[in-house]
Write an enzyme that holds these catalytic residues in place. Structure first.
Site, PDB file in Angstrom:
ATOM      1  N   LYS A 177       0.861  -1.199   0.000  1.00 28.73           N
ATOM      2  CA  LYS A 177       0.000   0.000   0.000  1.00 28.73           C
ATOM      3  C   LYS A 177       0.878   1.222   0.000  1.00 28.73           C
ATOM      4  O   LYS A 177       1.827   1.305   0.794  1.00 28.73           O
ATOM      5  CB  LYS A 177      -0.896  -0.050   1.231  1.00 28.73           C
ATOM      6  N   LEU A 178       0.581   2.155  -0.882  1.00 29.27           N
ATOM      7  CA  LEU A 178       1.343   3.410  -0.944  1.00 29.27           C
ATOM      8  C   LEU A 178       0.488   4.547  -0.397  1.00 29.27           C
ATOM      9  O   LEU A 178      -0.707   4.626  -0.678  1.00 29.27           O
ATOM     10  CB  LEU A 178       1.698   3.756  -2.401  1.00 29.27           C
ATOM     11  N   LYS A 179       1.088   5.431   0.359  1.00 31.99           N
ATOM     12  CA  LYS A 179       0.400   6.639   0.778  1.00 31.99           C
ATOM     13  C   LYS A 179       0.458   7.630  -0.379  1.00 31.99           C
ATOM     14  O   LYS A 179       1.526   7.805  -0.994  1.00 31.99           O
ATOM     15  CB  LYS A 179       1.088   7.238   2.014  1.00 31.99           C
ATOM     16  N   ASP A 204      -3.555   4.778  -0.277  1.00 33.74           N
ATOM     17  CA  ASP A 204      -4.308   5.360   0.844  1.00 33.74           C
ATOM     18  C   ASP A 204      -4.051   6.854   0.858  1.00 33.74           C
ATOM     19  O   ASP A 204      -2.894   7.296   0.962  1.00 33.74           O
ATOM     20  CB  ASP A 204      -3.833   4.725   2.160  1.00 33.74           C
ATOM     21  N   ASN A 206      -5.800   9.096   3.001  1.00 31.59           N
ATOM     22  CA  ASN A 206      -6.154   9.733   4.283  1.00 31.59           C
ATOM     23  C   ASN A 206      -6.933  11.043   4.087  1.00 31.59           C
ATOM     24  O   ASN A 206      -6.654  12.046   4.754  1.00 31.59           O
ATOM     25  CB  ASN A 206      -4.905   9.986   5.139  1.00 31.59           C
ATOM     26  N   GLU A 228      -8.040   4.008  -0.999  1.00 31.10           N
ATOM     27  CA  GLU A 228      -8.533   4.131   0.380  1.00 31.10           C
ATOM     28  C   GLU A 228      -8.731   5.591   0.773  1.00 31.10           C
ATOM     29  O   GLU A 228      -7.819   6.410   0.609  1.00 31.10           O
ATOM     30  CB  GLU A 228      -7.512   3.457   1.308  1.00 31.10           C
ATOM     31  N   ASP A 253     -11.780   3.985   5.333  1.00 28.00           N
ATOM     32  CA  ASP A 253     -11.074   3.745   6.593  1.00 28.00           C
ATOM     33  C   ASP A 253     -11.676   4.696   7.627  1.00 28.00           C
ATOM     34  O   ASP A 253     -12.618   4.328   8.363  1.00 28.00           O
ATOM     35  CB  ASP A 253      -9.563   3.981   6.365  1.00 28.00           C
ATOM     36  N   LYS A 277     -10.566  -1.392  11.510  1.00 29.32           N
ATOM     37  CA  LYS A 277      -9.591  -1.213  12.601  1.00 29.32           C
ATOM     38  C   LYS A 277     -10.387  -1.257  13.890  1.00 29.32           C
ATOM     39  O   LYS A 277     -11.317  -0.455  14.079  1.00 29.32           O
ATOM     40  CB  LYS A 277      -8.898   0.147  12.499  1.00 29.32           C
TER      41      LYS A 277
HETATM   42  O1  OSB Z   1      -4.556   5.417   7.417  1.00 29.25           O
HETATM   43  O2  OSB Z   1      -4.275   3.351   7.467  1.00 29.25           O
HETATM   44  C1  OSB Z   1      -3.966   4.464   7.874  1.00 29.25           C
HETATM   45  C2  OSB Z   1      -0.969   4.275  10.249  1.00 29.25           C
HETATM   46  C3  OSB Z   1      -1.370   5.133  11.256  1.00 29.25           C
HETATM   47  C4  OSB Z   1      -2.566   5.787  11.116  1.00 29.25           C
HETATM   48  C5  OSB Z   1      -3.373   5.568  10.002  1.00 29.25           C
HETATM   49  C6  OSB Z   1      -2.990   4.696   8.997  1.00 29.25           C
HETATM   50  C7  OSB Z   1      -1.747   4.056   9.124  1.00 29.25           C
HETATM   51  C8  OSB Z   1      -1.199   3.178   8.110  1.00 29.25           C
HETATM   52  C9  OSB Z   1      -0.128   2.217   8.537  1.00 29.25           C
HETATM   53  O3  OSB Z   1      -1.497   3.262   6.946  1.00 29.25           O
HETATM   54  C10 OSB Z   1      -0.551   0.832   8.536  1.00 29.25           C
HETATM   55  C11 OSB Z   1       0.345  -0.095   9.323  1.00 29.25           C
HETATM   56  O4  OSB Z   1       0.314  -0.073  10.561  1.00 29.25           O
HETATM   57  O5  OSB Z   1       1.025  -0.876   8.670  1.00 29.25           O
HETATM   58 MG    MG Z   2      -5.943   4.420   6.020  1.00 33.35          MG
END
Ligand code: OSB
Ligand code: MG
Length: 387
Positions: A177-179, A204, A206, A228, A253, A277
């Site tokens: 998964k890439l941010k 993802d 956010n 995401e 998410d 989560k």
């Molecule tokens: O948005 O999924 C998210 C980590 C902290 C807060 C939010 C997110 C994340 C990650 C990391 O994407 C996922 C991981 O723990 O491998």
């Molecule tokens: Mg996320």
């Protein structure tokens, strides 16, 4: 549905009365700084909850981050609400009967799902340890191992990103998964896709496309598994409008805060996939209910991550072993984030999977030396009413 049973004595258990709860702040350096659209982290400042019953004890990890950038919760705020408003509700003359009652006890306090989830996790862990049963079995898991997935943050350059993805693939990860955010999206995703044509790849955001939903369309041509949380947490209608303009499935998410929120999102067509989560929905038991909503509707789910230590990571593996978790989660080995974890390290198998713990409770085995070395502070909150 279970019919309510006639009131009677609680089931016999070796758990015994809840004596008190320890709040423990720990700090673990990350192997490398983690950069995302919602901030950067180089040390995980985490909060652990230990419930001490007469006959067993259990641990839970509060996943709140140091800053309120992912959701309104943050670690110092979670510790504060636990101390002032949550912990005392588990004590008093009417002892807590079971983990299944934690959410109802805490329901008079609005919000704070991550703080609540940490308590429930610690009670579940104690309850399962007392019963000699794994959390995975308690939650209804059907698998003994899960496909791992790794999240890669925003890097300094596209070359550095491709290098990191190469390294993750070489380590054995089969899903990455890439941010992404506006300005760090098409070019990095195109480069990773060119280097890894068959990799299971997802992104993802956010919520970082909230001001520019149309820019998400540029990510539609890369064979991504999903996109995401492109838009704001509360923008279900915006996600539904975007969902019909892209071929790639949208995944939510931040927006999915409960089973009811999951039903709303799916009814509106806001997403085709859900990231579950436990912290975000207020506990592992509500997480199972989100899973059940998705399973009934044939919707794919996967288990998200929050840079957990081995304590929270082990519990996430138990959850991800339920059968509707049809996509790989953000479940990586301990060494993805931590050179030394608080627990026996969670390891990646050669086939890109991670074993679901089978030991009692979450199966996490805390290393006392590591725990002591990482601890910043501990507080003991006695809860047993005087005899
Ligand atoms: O948005 O999924 C998210 C980590 C902290 C807060 C939010 C997110 C994340 C990650 C990391 O994407 C996922 C991981 O723990 O491998
Ligand atoms: Mg996320």
């Amino acid at each position: 549905m279970l019919t309510p049973s006639t009131p009677g004595p609680p089931e016999p258990s070796t758990l015994g009365a809840l004596e008190g709860v320890e709040l423990r702040r720990v700090r673990l350096p990350l192997v490398a700084p983690w950069h995302t659209p919602i901030g950067s982290v180089s040390t995980r400042d985490a909060l652990l909850v230990r419930t001490v019953f007469a006959g067993a004890e259990g641990w839970g990890e509060c996943v709140a981050m140091g800053d309120p950038g992912y959701s309104a919760e943050y670690v110092e705020g979670a510790a504060d609400v636990l101390r002032r408003h949550l912990l005392w509700r588990l004590g008093g003359p009417d002892p807590l009967p079971a983990a299944a009652d934690v959410a109802a006890r805490l329901a008079p306090v609005k919000g704070h799902p991550m703080a609540k989830a940490a308590i429930e996790a610690a009670v579940l862990d104690a309850e399962c340890r007392a019963a000699g049963r794994s959390l995975a079995a308690r939650l209804g898991a059907t698998r003994s191992r899960v496909t791992a997935g790794v999240a890669v943050g925003v890097t300094g350059s596209v070359a550095a990103l491709v290098e990191e993805v190469d390294r993750r693939v070489a380590e054995g990860y089969r899903r990455v998964k890439l941010k992404v955010r506006p300005g760090w999206d098409v070019e990095p995703v195109a480069a990773v896709r060119a280097a890894h044509p068959d990799l299971a790849l997802q992104v993802d955001a956010n919520g970082s496309y909230a001001a520019a939903p149309g820019r998400v369309l540029a990510l539609d041509g890369f064979g991504l598994l999903l996109i995401e949380q492109p838009l704001a947490d509360d923008d279900l209608v915006g996600h539904a409008e975007l969902a019909v303009r892209v071929r790639t499935p949208l995944c939510l998410d931040e927006s999915i805060t409960s089973a009811a929120a999951a039903r709303a999102a799916l009814a509106l067509g806001a997403c085709r996939v859900i990231n579950i989560k436990a912290g975000r929905v207020g506990g592992y038991l509500e997480a199972v209910r989100v899973h059940d909503v998705c399973r009934e509707r044939g919707v794919a789910v996967w288990c998200g991550g929050m840079l957990e230590t081995g304590v929270g990571r082990a519990a996430n593996l138990a959850l991800a072993a339920l059968d509707a978790f049809s996509l790989p989660g953000d479940l990586s080995a301990s060494d993805r984030f931590y050179a030394e974890d608080l627990t026996e390290p969670i390891r990646l198998n050669d086939d890109g999977t991670i074993d679901v713990p089978t030991g009692p409770g979450s199966g996490a085995e805390i290393n006392p030396r590591r725990l002591a070395a990482s601890t910043v502070s501990t507080e003991w909150h006695p809860l047993r009413s005087s005899p």
